[in-house]
Design a protein around this motif. Structure first.
Motif, mmCIF file in Angstrom:
data_model
loop_
_atom_site.group_PDB
_atom_site.id
_atom_site.type_symbol
_atom_site.label_atom_id
_atom_site.label_comp_id
_atom_site.label_asym_id
_atom_site.label_seq_id
_atom_site.Cartn_x
_atom_site.Cartn_y
_atom_site.Cartn_z
ATOM 1 N N LYS A 1 82.791 27.920 30.118
ATOM 2 C CA LYS A 1 81.607 27.295 29.528
ATOM 3 C C LYS A 1 81.652 25.801 29.812
ATOM 4 O O LYS A 1 82.582 25.113 29.406
ATOM 5 C CB LYS A 1 81.560 27.544 28.017
ATOM 6 C CG LYS A 1 80.302 27.000 27.364
ATOM 7 C CD LYS A 1 80.285 27.325 25.880
ATOM 8 C CE LYS A 1 79.018 26.786 25.230
ATOM 9 N NZ LYS A 1 78.987 27.074 23.772
ATOM 10 N N ASP B 1 85.284 24.353 29.411
ATOM 11 C CA ASP B 1 86.116 24.953 28.369
ATOM 12 C C ASP B 1 86.255 26.442 28.650
ATOM 13 O O ASP B 1 85.457 27.036 29.381
ATOM 14 C CB ASP B 1 85.512 24.739 26.983
ATOM 15 C CG ASP B 1 85.444 23.264 26.611
ATOM 16 O OD1 ASP B 1 86.364 22.524 27.011
ATOM 17 O OD2 ASP B 1 84.481 22.852 25.944
ATOM 18 N N GLN C 1 86.417 30.136 26.761
ATOM 19 C CA GLN C 1 86.149 30.866 25.538
ATOM 20 C C GLN C 1 86.999 32.134 25.493
ATOM 21 O O GLN C 1 87.433 32.652 26.528
ATOM 22 C CB GLN C 1 84.661 31.248 25.444
ATOM 23 C CG GLN C 1 83.735 30.054 25.362
ATOM 24 C CD GLN C 1 82.307 30.475 25.055
ATOM 25 O OE1 GLN C 1 81.696 29.984 24.129
ATOM 26 N NE2 GLN C 1 81.782 31.386 25.844
ATOM 27 N N SER C 2 87.212 32.628 24.297
ATOM 28 C CA SER C 2 87.939 33.872 24.140
ATOM 29 C C SER C 2 87.053 35.047 24.565
ATOM 30 O O SER C 2 85.851 34.913 24.773
ATOM 31 C CB SER C 2 88.390 34.034 22.688
ATOM 32 O OG SER C 2 87.271 34.097 21.820
ATOM 33 N N GLU D 1 84.259 35.647 21.973
ATOM 34 C CA GLU D 1 83.155 34.701 22.080
ATOM 35 C C GLU D 1 82.306 34.969 23.315
ATOM 36 O O GLU D 1 81.068 34.901 23.261
ATOM 37 C CB GLU D 1 83.700 33.278 22.115
ATOM 38 C CG GLU D 1 84.373 32.859 20.821
ATOM 39 C CD GLU D 1 85.028 31.497 20.928
ATOM 40 O OE1 GLU D 1 85.330 30.910 19.882
ATOM 41 O OE2 GLU D 1 85.242 31.032 22.071
ATOM 42 N N GLU E 1 78.371 36.069 23.375
ATOM 43 C CA GLU E 1 77.403 35.312 24.174
ATOM 44 C C GLU E 1 76.641 36.236 25.115
ATOM 45 O O GLU E 1 75.419 36.108 25.286
ATOM 46 C CB GLU E 1 78.135 34.227 24.960
ATOM 47 C CG GLU E 1 77.232 33.310 25.755
ATOM 48 C CD GLU E 1 76.445 32.369 24.869
ATOM 49 O OE1 GLU E 1 75.444 31.824 25.351
ATOM 50 O OE2 GLU E 1 76.817 32.193 23.685
ATOM 51 N N GLN F 1 93.745 29.321 27.113
ATOM 52 C CA GLN F 1 92.692 28.432 26.607
ATOM 53 C C GLN F 1 93.214 27.007 26.441
ATOM 54 O O GLN F 1 92.993 26.361 25.432
ATOM 55 C CB GLN F 1 92.150 28.967 25.280
ATOM 56 C CG GLN F 1 91.472 30.304 25.412
ATOM 57 C CD GLN F 1 90.832 30.756 24.119
ATOM 58 O OE1 GLN F 1 90.818 30.023 23.141
ATOM 59 N NE2 GLN F 1 90.302 31.959 24.103
#
Length: 699
Positions: free
Chosen positions: A33, A41, A43-44, A47, A51, A202
């Motif tokens: 993202k 970034d 995301q897990s 997430e 999305e 992450q």
């Protein structure tokens, strides 16, 4: 850049190279993202799944990548074969590709992928974007739309959607002439997997973000050929100005590298060079492809365009049938540029070598006769050879004389040329000195403006932070206001309920009080009825004769025995009363609960000060005190008592009241009195006794 049908250009080949290399190692959609500050970034999985579900719930139809129907306009430009790929791809990483497409029109940046609201009545013009510098000092377009793509077809479809919004116009030389510079940006995000190889780490420090920018520069134009007017003329001026700034930046960079100077590169003169400032500063690589037209009438423009990516030292142009070489500036011949025309079948010359000037010179002499002597008596060969040599000697002398004359003329020409060059050089040096001063002033002005721009950017950042803080405070205050308004509403509803409850209690109390009054009245009447019944039901004795008055007078009245004297009570000392003629003043104390009565006798006090509560100031100005007190009598009527007293000073300097007497005002109903009438029949029968009472109140 896009190529032609059946032969893809630079863009589809780059996309195919990327996706053929990272195809099996791509991360799921929305795992990577991009943020608003040119960063990325991770995301897990949860997430990213949420999305994806949110995007799938939108009404816009989504076509899977495997079943995507390509637009026939560009379907032939994409080669589906996996012919090119990178060999060294780290399999312990996952990758994500993001694309964006912008254009630079009249030195303003516009987003070609931005979805503008549809308004057929009053369409909204596109908003220009601004350039920002991230924490790593890289330039980026703020607020630009970046789309995550998973295949070459999807990326090219996004490019084609933006290509339709690009500004083009019709000119005398081109039916669809580009009026802006377009930049297609491809970002490749790379993040390592964990030890199990299942999840993406992450950690932002482990993420690598690469960028490839494909720029399609608008061509330079000459107004006398394009016949541009109005907006087209303004667009051509901005295009030429941005290209000239790009050339100036390249020349200043080359001069700094060759001669070790530290001249300032004018990146900020154009949005195009400002955007790619990091590439020129060494944080990237720049490659330029120049497109020229082989037509003879476009020779000058082709020559000017060829000077952009190469140093203007020595330029070689190869054309069919001849070799043309021209030196533009003095200096070493580095980075020669060779242009060939494969369409004409011409390349570097590979045929027989051309004769040198010396060979051509010797060929101009008369040929020598044969020098072979076959007979001793041969007397012709030697004379012919001597004659040929003499002719050659004469020609050599003539050439030597002509050469000496040419040398003298050439020396004279060189001297004149040197003198003219020296004068021109002096003139140029003076001009250069003036230009240097101007450039120095402009450089200092630019430095000042850059400092001012940095200061303004810092202030803008502070203002943005302040605005964010104010927005948070505003939201907090709004929430607090809503909570307080809800609390006030609850209090108002509680108050209304309490008022209704109190009204009910007041009504209940008043009803109870009326009921008690009625009960008291009924009790009094019952008592009276009981007394009357007892009198009526009592047996009657014979009525004695009524003595005449004379007999009564004759009878001596017996003297009643006087009662024994009671013990004398201590008599209170009499206080001297003030004379009423001395002008007494009264304090008329009437409480707020006083109920006015409609009696004829009303207490009226002359020269009185009426108060609701006694005060020391009022008592000090008066001599007498009157308290009006109301209470409910036993028969339910209002009874008013007037309590009077004298006002006198105390030893401490205050005022005191000593009550002297009480006056009572009471209102009674005349129907409650008992009257007795003379009976016509003296028969004391029990039933007839009830008729002796003529006025008895009943319920």
């Amino acid at each position: 850049m896009t190529g032609s049908p059946g032969d893809g250009g630079l863009l589809p080949r780059c996309l195919a190279m990327i996706f053929n290399s990272i195809g099996p190692f791509q991360a799921k959609r929305f795992v990577f993202k991009l943020d608003d500050k040119n960063g990325v970034d991770v995301q897990s999985e949860v997430e990213a799944l949420l999305e994806r579900q949110r995007r799938e719930a939108l009404p816009t139809p989504k076509t899977p990548a495997g079943k995507r129907q390509l637009d026939p306009e560009f379907a032939d430009m994409i080669d589906a074969q996996d012919r090119c790929r990178a060999e060294e791809v780290d399999e312990d990483n996952v990758y994500g590709v993001f694309v964006s497409y912008i254009e630079i029109y009249n030195n303003y940046i516009y987003d070609l992928l931005e979805e503008a609201p549809c308004d057929s009545i009053k369409p909204k013009p596109p908003q220009s974007k601004i350039l920002r510098e991230d924490q790593n000092h890289n330039m980026y377009v703020m607020g630009c739309t970046e789309v995550e793509v998973k295949s070459t077809e999807e990326a090219f479809e996004v490019f084609w959607r933006g290509q339709k919004k690009r500004r083009i116009a019709n000119t005398q030389l081109n039916r669809e002439s580009s009026r802006s510079h377009s930049v297609f940006i491809i970002k490749l995000a790379q993040a390592p997997l964990d030890a199990d190889g299942d999840n993406v780490l992450q950690e932002k420090e482990q993420i690598t973000l690469s960028q490839l920018s494909l720029v399609d520069l608008a061509g330079s134009e000459r107004t006398n050929r394009t016949k541009a007017e109005g907006n087209r003329l303004r667009e051509a001026g901005n295009i030429n100005q941005s290209l000239m700034t790009l050339r100036t930046c390249i020349e200043v960079l080359r001069e700094n590298q060759l001669y070790g100077t530290n001249k300032m590169v004018p990146y900020r003169d154009s949005k195009l060079t400002h955007l790619f400032k990091n590439y020129f500063d060494g944080e990237g690589k720049v490659r330029m492809i120049v497109c020229v037209n082989p037509k003879a009438e476009d020779y000058e423009e082709s020559l000017v365009n060829s000077l952009f990516p190469f140093p203007p030292a020595l330029l070689f142009l190869f054309f069919p049938g001849f070799l043309y070489s021209k030196r533009f500036f003095h200096g070493p011949a580095s980075f020669p540029l060779e242009f060939s025309h494969p369409a004409d079948g011409f390349s570097h010359p590979t045929g027989p070598e051309e004769p040198s000037p010396a060979e051509l010179f010797f060929q101009s002499f008369p040929p020598l006769p044969s020098c072979e002597l076959l007979d001793i008596n041969d007397d012709q060969t030697l004379p012919k050879l001597i004659e040929a040599l003499e002719q050659r000697h004469k020609m050599r002398q003539m050439l030597a004389e002509e050469f000496a004359k040419n040398v003298l003329a050439f020396k004279t020409m060189l001297q004149e040329f040197d003198s003219s060059v020296a004068s021109k050089e002096n003139y140029i040096q003076g001009k250069l000195a003036e230009k240097e001063k101007t450039i120095t002033g402009q450089r200092s002005e630019l430095e000042r403006l850059e400092k001012k721009i940095k200061t303004l950017e810092y202030k803008i950042e502070i203002l943005e932070k302040t605005a964010t803080i104010y927005e948070e405070d505003k939201r907090n205050l709004q929430q607090e206001l809503e909570s307080k308004s809800q609390k006030l509403q609850r209090q108002a509803s509680d108050k209304r309920r309490l008022e209704a409850r109190l009204q009910g209690m007041v009504a209940e109390t008043s009803l109870k009080w009326e009921k008690e009054c009625m009960q008291n009245k009924l009790w009094v009447k019952d008592e009276k009825l009981k007394q009357l019944k007892a009198i009526v039901t009592e047996p009657r004795a014979e009525r004695p004769e009524r003595p005449s008055r004379e007999r009564e007078r004759e009878k001596a009245l017996p003297r009643s025995v006087s009662p024994s004297p009671a013990p004398a009570a201590p008599v209170a000392p009499l206080r001297p009363r003030r004379s009423r003629s001395a002008g007494e003043r009264w304090v008329d104390h009437r409480p707020p609960s006083h109920v006015p009565t409609e009696t004829l006798l009303q207490p009226r006090v002359p020269r009185a000060i009426t108060v609701e509560a006694p005060s020391e100031r009022a008592l000090a100005r008066c001599d007498r005190y009157l308290l009006t007190h109301q209470e409910l009598a036993s028969d339910g009527e209002i009874q008013t008592k007037l309590i009077k007293g004298d006002v006198f000073k105390t030893r401490g300097g205050g005022q005191a009241v000593q009550f002297t007497d009480i006056e009572t005002l009471k209102q009674e109903s005349p129907t409650g009195r008992k009257r007795r009438s003379s009976p016509p029949d003296p028969d004391p029968a029990g039933d007839a006794a009830d008729s002796e009472w003529t006025d008895v109140e009943t319920r």
